[in-house]
Design a protein around this motif. Structure first.
Motif, PDB file in Angstrom:
ATOM      1  N   LEU A 269      61.818  46.633  71.049  1.00  0.00           N
ATOM      2  CA  LEU A 269      61.464  48.123  70.957  1.00  0.00           C
ATOM      3  C   LEU A 269      62.733  49.051  71.030  1.00  0.00           C
ATOM      4  O   LEU A 269      62.645  50.190  71.601  1.00  0.00           O
ATOM      5  N   SER A 270      63.922  48.570  70.488  1.00  0.00           N
ATOM      6  CA  SER A 270      65.019  49.297  70.415  1.00  0.00           C
ATOM      7  C   SER A 270      64.596  50.550  69.649  1.00  0.00           C
ATOM      8  O   SER A 270      64.062  50.741  68.756  1.00  0.00           O
ATOM      9  N   GLU A 285      60.148  36.223  76.696  1.00  0.00           N
ATOM     10  CA  GLU A 285      61.289  35.639  77.172  1.00  0.00           C
ATOM     11  C   GLU A 285      62.274  36.557  76.772  1.00  0.00           C
ATOM     12  O   GLU A 285      63.521  36.467  77.063  1.00  0.00           O
ATOM     13  N   HIS A 286      62.148  37.486  75.587  1.00  0.00           N
ATOM     14  CA  HIS A 286      63.145  38.301  75.222  1.00  0.00           C
ATOM     15  C   HIS A 286      62.647  39.829  74.920  1.00  0.00           C
ATOM     16  O   HIS A 286      61.647  39.869  74.541  1.00  0.00           O
ATOM     17  N   LEU A 287      63.505  40.688  75.615  1.00  0.00           N
ATOM     18  CA  LEU A 287      62.757  42.122  75.754  1.00  0.00           C
ATOM     19  C   LEU A 287      64.157  42.826  75.387  1.00  0.00           C
ATOM     20  O   LEU A 287      65.119  43.051  75.984  1.00  0.00           O
ATOM     21  N   HIS A 288      63.761  43.478  74.048  1.00  0.00           N
ATOM     22  CA  HIS A 288      64.839  44.465  73.800  1.00  0.00           C
ATOM     23  C   HIS A 288      64.581  45.982  73.997  1.00  0.00           C
ATOM     24  O   HIS A 288      63.404  46.415  73.175  1.00  0.00           O
ATOM     25  N   LEU A 289      65.194  46.902  74.689  1.00  0.00           N
ATOM     26  CA  LEU A 289      64.640  48.249  74.850  1.00  0.00           C
ATOM     27  C   LEU A 289      65.926  48.996  74.757  1.00  0.00           C
ATOM     28  O   LEU A 289      65.979  50.240  75.478  1.00  0.00           O
ATOM     29  N   ASP A 290      67.109  48.723  74.215  1.00  0.00           N
ATOM     30  CA  ASP A 290      68.260  49.248  74.114  1.00  0.00           C
ATOM     31  C   ASP A 290      68.024  50.667  73.207  1.00  0.00           C
ATOM     32  O   ASP A 290      67.096  50.603  72.321  1.00  0.00           O
ATOM     33  N   HIS A 291      68.928  51.775  73.367  1.00  0.00           N
ATOM     34  CA  HIS A 291      68.845  52.992  72.872  1.00  0.00           C
ATOM     35  C   HIS A 291      67.233  53.820  72.875  1.00  0.00           C
ATOM     36  O   HIS A 291      66.708  53.987  71.776  1.00  0.00           O
ATOM     37  N   ARG A 321      59.158  34.587  82.878  1.00  0.00           N
ATOM     38  CA  ARG A 321      60.052  33.609  81.793  1.00  0.00           C
ATOM     39  C   ARG A 321      60.991  34.523  81.261  1.00  0.00           C
ATOM     40  O   ARG A 321      61.843  33.944  80.233  1.00  0.00           O
ATOM     41  N   LEU A 322      61.267  35.810  81.618  1.00  0.00           N
ATOM     42  CA  LEU A 322      62.267  36.536  80.822  1.00  0.00           C
ATOM     43  C   LEU A 322      63.655  35.985  80.999  1.00  0.00           C
ATOM     44  O   LEU A 322      64.303  35.733  82.220  1.00  0.00           O
ATOM     45  N   ARG A 323      64.339  35.445  79.911  1.00  0.00           N
ATOM     46  CA  ARG A 323      65.728  35.189  79.900  1.00  0.00           C
ATOM     47  C   ARG A 323      66.715  36.221  79.256  1.00  0.00           C
ATOM     48  O   ARG A 323      67.831  35.896  79.527  1.00  0.00           O
ATOM     49  N   TYR A 324      66.242  37.274  78.535  1.00  0.00           N
ATOM     50  CA  TYR A 324      67.338  38.293  77.963  1.00  0.00           C
ATOM     51  C   TYR A 324      66.500  39.430  78.166  1.00  0.00           C
ATOM     52  O   TYR A 324      65.633  39.699  77.660  1.00  0.00           O
ATOM     53  N   LEU A 325      67.386  40.396  78.545  1.00  0.00           N
ATOM     54  CA  LEU A 325      67.224  41.716  78.619  1.00  0.00           C
ATOM     55  C   LEU A 325      68.058  42.627  78.183  1.00  0.00           C
ATOM     56  O   LEU A 325      69.143  42.743  78.610  1.00  0.00           O
ATOM     57  N   ARG A 326      67.829  43.693  77.141  1.00  0.00           N
ATOM     58  CA  ARG A 326      68.775  44.496  76.812  1.00  0.00           C
ATOM     59  C   ARG A 326      68.252  45.822  77.148  1.00  0.00           C
ATOM     60  O   ARG A 326      67.288  46.412  76.748  1.00  0.00           O
ATOM     61  N   LEU A 327      69.159  46.566  77.677  1.00  0.00           N
ATOM     62  CA  LEU A 327      68.898  47.837  78.174  1.00  0.00           C
ATOM     63  C   LEU A 327      70.029  48.795  77.726  1.00  0.00           C
ATOM     64  O   LEU A 327      70.064  50.241  78.323  1.00  0.00           O
ATOM     65  N   ASP A 328      71.214  48.537  76.828  1.00  0.00           N
ATOM     66  CA  ASP A 328      72.236  49.100  76.664  1.00  0.00           C
ATOM     67  C   ASP A 328      71.669  50.429  75.915  1.00  0.00           C
ATOM     68  O   ASP A 328      70.662  50.333  75.154  1.00  0.00           O
ATOM     69  N   GLY A 329      72.590  51.450  75.814  1.00  0.00           N
ATOM     70  CA  GLY A 329      72.297  52.955  74.939  1.00  0.00           C
ATOM     71  C   GLY A 329      71.158  53.535  75.612  1.00  0.00           C
ATOM     72  O   GLY A 329      70.296  54.594  75.063  1.00  0.00           O
ATOM     73  N   ASN A 330      70.833  53.466  76.830  1.00  0.00           N
ATOM     74  CA  ASN A 330      70.142  54.389  77.609  1.00  0.00           C
ATOM     75  C   ASN A 330      70.898  55.257  78.618  1.00  0.00           C
ATOM     76  O   ASN A 330      71.882  55.435  78.468  1.00  0.00           O
ATOM     77  N   GLU A 331      70.065  55.685  79.498  1.00  0.00           N
ATOM     78  CA  GLU A 331      70.881  56.309  80.769  1.00  0.00           C
ATOM     79  C   GLU A 331      70.942  55.646  82.000  1.00  0.00           C
ATOM     80  O   GLU A 331      71.043  56.310  83.005  1.00  0.00           O
ATOM     81  N   ILE A 332      70.771  54.260  82.128  1.00  0.00           N
ATOM     82  CA  ILE A 332      70.894  53.643  83.390  1.00  0.00           C
ATOM     83  C   ILE A 332      72.280  53.133  83.576  1.00  0.00           C
ATOM     84  O   ILE A 332      73.252  53.007  82.846  1.00  0.00           O
ATOM     85  N   GLN A 333      72.428  53.609  84.813  1.00  0.00           N
ATOM     86  CA  GLN A 333      73.940  53.039  85.340  1.00  0.00           C
ATOM     87  C   GLN A 333      73.825  51.717  86.216  1.00  0.00           C
ATOM     88  O   GLN A 333      73.057  51.509  87.060  1.00  0.00           O
ATOM     89  N   PRO A 334      74.953  51.014  86.047  1.00  0.00           N
ATOM     90  CA  PRO A 334      74.931  49.764  86.889  1.00  0.00           C
ATOM     91  C   PRO A 334      75.270  50.166  88.327  1.00  0.00           C
ATOM     92  O   PRO A 334      75.551  51.341  88.556  1.00  0.00           O
ATOM     93  N   ALA A 349      70.859  36.629  80.645  1.00  0.00           N
ATOM     94  CA  ALA A 349      71.569  37.715  80.045  1.00  0.00           C
ATOM     95  C   ALA A 349      71.061  39.105  80.458  1.00  0.00           C
ATOM     96  O   ALA A 349      69.876  39.187  80.110  1.00  0.00           O
ATOM     97  N   VAL A 350      71.990  39.972  80.946  1.00  0.00           N
ATOM     98  CA  VAL A 350      71.157  41.433  80.865  1.00  0.00           C
ATOM     99  C   VAL A 350      72.407  42.264  80.079  1.00  0.00           C
ATOM    100  O   VAL A 350      73.448  42.328  80.635  1.00  0.00           O
ATOM    101  N   VAL A 351      71.956  43.067  79.326  1.00  0.00           N
ATOM    102  CA  VAL A 351      72.906  44.078  78.555  1.00  0.00           C
ATOM    103  C   VAL A 351      72.457  45.324  78.960  1.00  0.00           C
ATOM    104  O   VAL A 351      71.512  45.985  78.777  1.00  0.00           O
ATOM    105  N   ILE A 352      73.524  45.974  79.780  1.00  0.00           N
ATOM    106  CA  ILE A 352      73.124  47.280  80.337  1.00  0.00           C
ATOM    107  C   ILE A 352      74.375  48.296  80.011  1.00  0.00           C
ATOM    108  O   ILE A 352      75.511  47.918  79.955  1.00  0.00           O
TER     109      ILE A 352
END
Length: 352
Positions: A269-270, A285-291, A321-334, A349-352
């Protein structure tokens, strides 16, 4: 990187499983003892490899017409030419064709002689990408397994064009000019064994109607889709890979459990307009939410099971079972919230 390779390999396996099976069948049927029954003439414009006598390579030759195809040919390569017409005459003797690649030519619908394709009774793969078609050509061979029509000018799908294609497993219509009005409730009727449907890079504003029930991979990237109808995926209970990148989905356009579907393993859903993570299923297992426009992540809210259950190592069957989560390109702060890690214990892997 490992996860990306894993996903790519799995997707490649699913896409090409039927192709591999069919090619094996072709080689099993092709008895070298029978080659002697054919004369080995070769069109002067083409190349006939001695080690592969049932293939004819006429690609990248600047051809404006299709040469006469010898009877022995099963695999025909005509891509990257200047061909405008597909007439019956060159194929009079070519009754064993399984594979035709006509990508990157100048073929129009009016240039395809009426009935020439449907007479190719044994054809399994038809590639007509990067041409000048304005509608799906018809009629088509009933035995087709793959039909690739990407990067044309297709805005119309004739009524009933797919109705007899029960063996078709892949239909690629991406990067054409399809509007919602081109996809009626019976457009895909008859595609009972379809596995992959690619309608990315068109001009759709709505989810297409009546997707074949056996579809595993549905690609709708780069459209203008705003809403997912309630219970949309109940009609395609086997969908595993769903791509909706580069659309106009907002929180209001997604039903409360729109993506809470047990069959979906890879959800993309990028580049949409989401401000929160929609409810997901424990099987994902894989969720794409970047940008998107997501500002924060609450693991307790998005966890598909209760955090108390997720903390119980012994209750493995219910662990998401989520193994990969992509959240970069949002307004989330580590940093990543601890409850995310507690819930999704299999995350690699988590991309933030």
């Amino acid at each position: 990187m490992t996860l990306k390779v894993y996903t790519s390999l799995l997707l490649l396996f699913l896409v090409n499983s039927v192709w591999t099976r069919t090619v094996r069948q072709v080689y099993d049927e092709l008895d070298p003892e029978h080659w002697s029954h054919y004369t080995f003439e070769c069109p002067r414009e083409c190349f006939c490899p001695p080690s592969f006598p049932n293939a004819l390579y006429c690609d990248n030759k600047g051809l404006k017409e299709i040469p006469a195809i010898p009877a022995r040919i099963w695999y025909l390569y005509l891509q990257n030419n200047l061909i405008e017409t597909v007439s019956e005459k060159p194929f009079v003797n070519a009754t064993h064709l399984r594979w035709i690649n006509l990508n990157k030519n100048k073929i129009t619908n009016s240039g395809i002689e009426s009935g020439v394709l449907s007479k190719m009774k044994r054809l399994l793969y038809l590639f007509l990408e990067d041409n000048e078609l304005e509608e799906v050509p018809a009629p088509l061979p009933m035995g087709l397994e793959q039909l690739r029509l990407a990067r044309n000018k297709i805005s119309r799908i004739p009524e009933g064009v797919f109705s007899n294609l029960e063996n078709l497993t892949m239909l690629d219509l991406h990067q054409n000019s399809l509007l919602d009005s081109a996809l009626q409730s019976d457009t895909f009727q008859g595609l009972n064994n379809l596995m992959q449907l690619n309608i990315a890079k068109n001009s759709l504003k709505k989810m297409p109607l009546s997707i074949p029930a056996n579809t595993l991979q549905l690609f709708l990237d780069n459209n203008s889709i705003e809403v997912i109808p309630e219970n949309y995926f109940s009609a395609i209970p086997k969908v595993t890979f769903l791509r909706l990148n580069y659309n106009k989905l907002s929180d209001d356009g997604i039903p409360p459990n729109g993506f809470n579907v047990s069959s979906i393993l890879d959800l993309q859903l990028s580049h949409n307009q989401l401000t929160k993570i929609p409810p997901i299923n424990a099987h994902l297992e894989h969720l794409h939410l970047d940008h998107n426009r997501i500002k924060s992540v609450n693991g307790t809210q998005i966890c598909p099971v209760s955090i108390a259950v997720a903390e119980d190592y012994g209750f493995y069957g219910n662990i998401p079972r989520l193994r990969y989560l992509r959240l970069d390109g949002n307004e989330i702060q580590p940093p990543i919230p601890l409850d995310i890690m507690i819930c999704f214990r299999l995350l690699q892997a988590v991309v933030i």
